[in-house]
Design an enzyme around this catalytic site. Structure first.
Site, short mmCIF file in Angstrom:
data_model
loop_
_atom_site.label_atom_id
_atom_site.label_comp_id
_atom_site.label_asym_id
_atom_site.label_seq_id
_atom_site.Cartn_x
_atom_site.Cartn_y
_atom_site.Cartn_z
N GLU A 98 0.98 -1.14 -0.12
CA GLU A 98 0.22 0.05 -0.09
C GLU A 98 0.84 1.35 0.17
OE1 GLU A 98 -2.01 1.17 3.55
OE2 GLU A 98 -3.51 1.99 2.73
N GLU B 116 -11.81 2.89 6.05
CA GLU B 116 -10.66 3.42 6.96
C GLU B 116 -10.73 4.72 7.13
OE1 GLU B 116 -6.61 2.72 5.44
OE2 GLU B 116 -5.85 2.15 7.34
O1 LIG Z 1 -2.77 3.99 6.77
C1 LIG Z 1 -3.35 3.28 6.19
O2 LIG Z 1 -3.84 3.76 5.01
C2 LIG Z 1 -3.28 1.76 6.21
O3 LIG Z 1 -4.20 1.36 5.34
C3 LIG Z 1 -2.85 1.43 7.48
O4 LIG Z 1 -3.56 0.36 7.67
C4 LIG Z 1 -1.23 1.16 7.22
O5 LIG Z 1 -1.52 -0.03 6.82
MG LIG Z 2 -5.05 2.33 3.95
#
Ligand SMILES: O=C(O)C(=O)[C@@H](O)CO
Ligand SMILES: [Mg+2]
Length: 258
Positions: free
Chosen positions: A141, A238
Site C-alpha cells: 500500500e 478506513e
Molecule cells: O494508513 C493506512 O492507510 C493503512 O491502510 C494502514 O493500515 C497502514 O497499513
Molecule cells: Mg489504508
C-alpha cells in the site's frame, strides 16, 4: 454493490477493541479489517469474529515497534530476521481468522535508498511465498507523506512497478483512495488502469479522512465505478468518524444487503 469492511482501528472505537466486532455487525457490516490483532490471542479474535458472523477482510503484518514510531520494517536493512518471524506470526492469526490477505508495511526509510529497495523486494518475495503456500495474497500500500512523513512506499506507480517486477501472482496493490487522492489525484482513471493488480480498496473522505461523500471526492461515483469494473474484493472503511460512529453511517444505508 461493494462489500464494505468496517475498519475497527478507526471505527467503533468508542468502545474497547474486542467489543467493536459486535458493534460493526449490529450496524450492518458483514466484514471487518483493522491494523493489528497482536495484542489479543488468535483464538480470542477469531471467537469475536465468529460470534458476530463477520468475515475478516484484512490486517497488517507486525510493524516493528509501533509505539516507538516505527511504521513497518519490510524496507529496513538489518531487520530481515524479525520481518520473517513476523510473517509467521501473522499467518498464525490468518489461520485463526480465515483472512485471505495481509498488508506488509514498508517502514520509514528514504524511497531512493538502494539497500532499502533491496530489503523491501526481498521481504515481499519471502512473504509472498509463505502466504502463497496458505492461499493468501500479500498487499502493498502506498501511503501519503503528509500523514506518514518519510514512509518508503509513497507512490502508486512505484508500487505497480515493484509488483510487476516480482512476477508473483499473489502480490497485489492495496488501493487506498484517500492516499491516492493526496499523492496523485486521478482516482477513477488510475483505479481502472490498476484494477488488474488491486487486491483491496480502502476509502475515506479527503482531506479530513472522515465518512465517504463528506470531502472533495464523489465517493458514490467511485463505488459505482468499482461495480462497473467488476471489482469483487472488499472496500475497507478506513476513516475516522467525524462524531459517534453510528451517527455517521447514513452513507452506508443504500449499500446494505441485509
Ligand atoms: O494508513 C493506512 O492507510 C493503512 O491502510 C494502514 O493500515 C497502514 O497499513
Ligand atoms: Mg489504508
Amino acid at each position: 454493490m461493494p462489500r464494505f469492511a468496517a475498519n475497527l482501528t478507526m471505527m467503533f472505537n468508542e468502545r474497547p477493541f474486542l467489543d467493536r466486532f459486535a458493534a460493526a455487525a449490529d450496524a450492518g457490516f458483514t466484514a471487518v479489517e483493522f491494523l493489528f490483532p497482536y495484542d489479543h490471542a488468535p483464538d480470542v479474535v477469531a471467537a469475536k469474529l465468529r460470534a458476530a458472523g463477520l468475515t475478516q477482510a484484512l490486517f497488517n503484518m507486525p510493524p516493528g515497534d509501533w509505539a516507538a514510531g516505527e511504521r513497518g520494517i519490510a524496507a529496513l536493512p538489518g531487520r530481515e530476521a524479525e520481518f520473517d518471524a513476523g510473517v509467521d506470526t501473522a499467518l498464525t492469526y490468518a489461520e485463526a481468522t480465515g483472512v485471505k490477505r495481509l498488508h506488509m508495511m514498508a517502514g520509514l526509510v528514504p524511497a531512493d535508498d538502494p539497500a532499502a529497495n533491496a530489503a523491501y523486494r526481498r521481504a515481499a518475495s519471502v512473504a509472498a511465498e509463505k502466504l502463497a503456500a496458505k492461499g493468501l495474497d500479500l498487499l502493498l500500500e502506498p501511503i501519503n507523506g503528509r500523514d506518514m512523513p518519510g514512509y518508503f512506499l509513497n507512490d502508486f506507480d512505484k508500487a505497480a512497478e515493484i509488483i510487476a517486477g516480482l512476477k508473483l501472482p499473489n502480490v497485489k496493490l492495496q488501493y487506498d483512495v484517500y492516499h491516492r487522492q493526496i499523492i496523485h489525484g486521478d482516482v477513477l482513471v488510475s483505479l481502472e488502469a490498476m484494477l488488474p493488480i488491486v487486491g483491496h480498496v480502502q476509502i475515506a473522505s479527503v482531506p479530513k479522512r472522515n465518512e465517504p461523500n463528506t470531502g472533495e471526492l464523489n465517493d458514490s461515483a467511485i463505488f459505482a465505478a468499482l461495480d462497473r469494473l467488476g471489482y469483487d474484493g472488499f472496500v475497507g472503511c478506513e476513516y475516522r468518524p467525524a462524531g459517534v460512529t453510528e451517527d455517521g453511517l447514513g452513507w452506508l444505508q443504500p449499500h446494505l444487503t441485509r
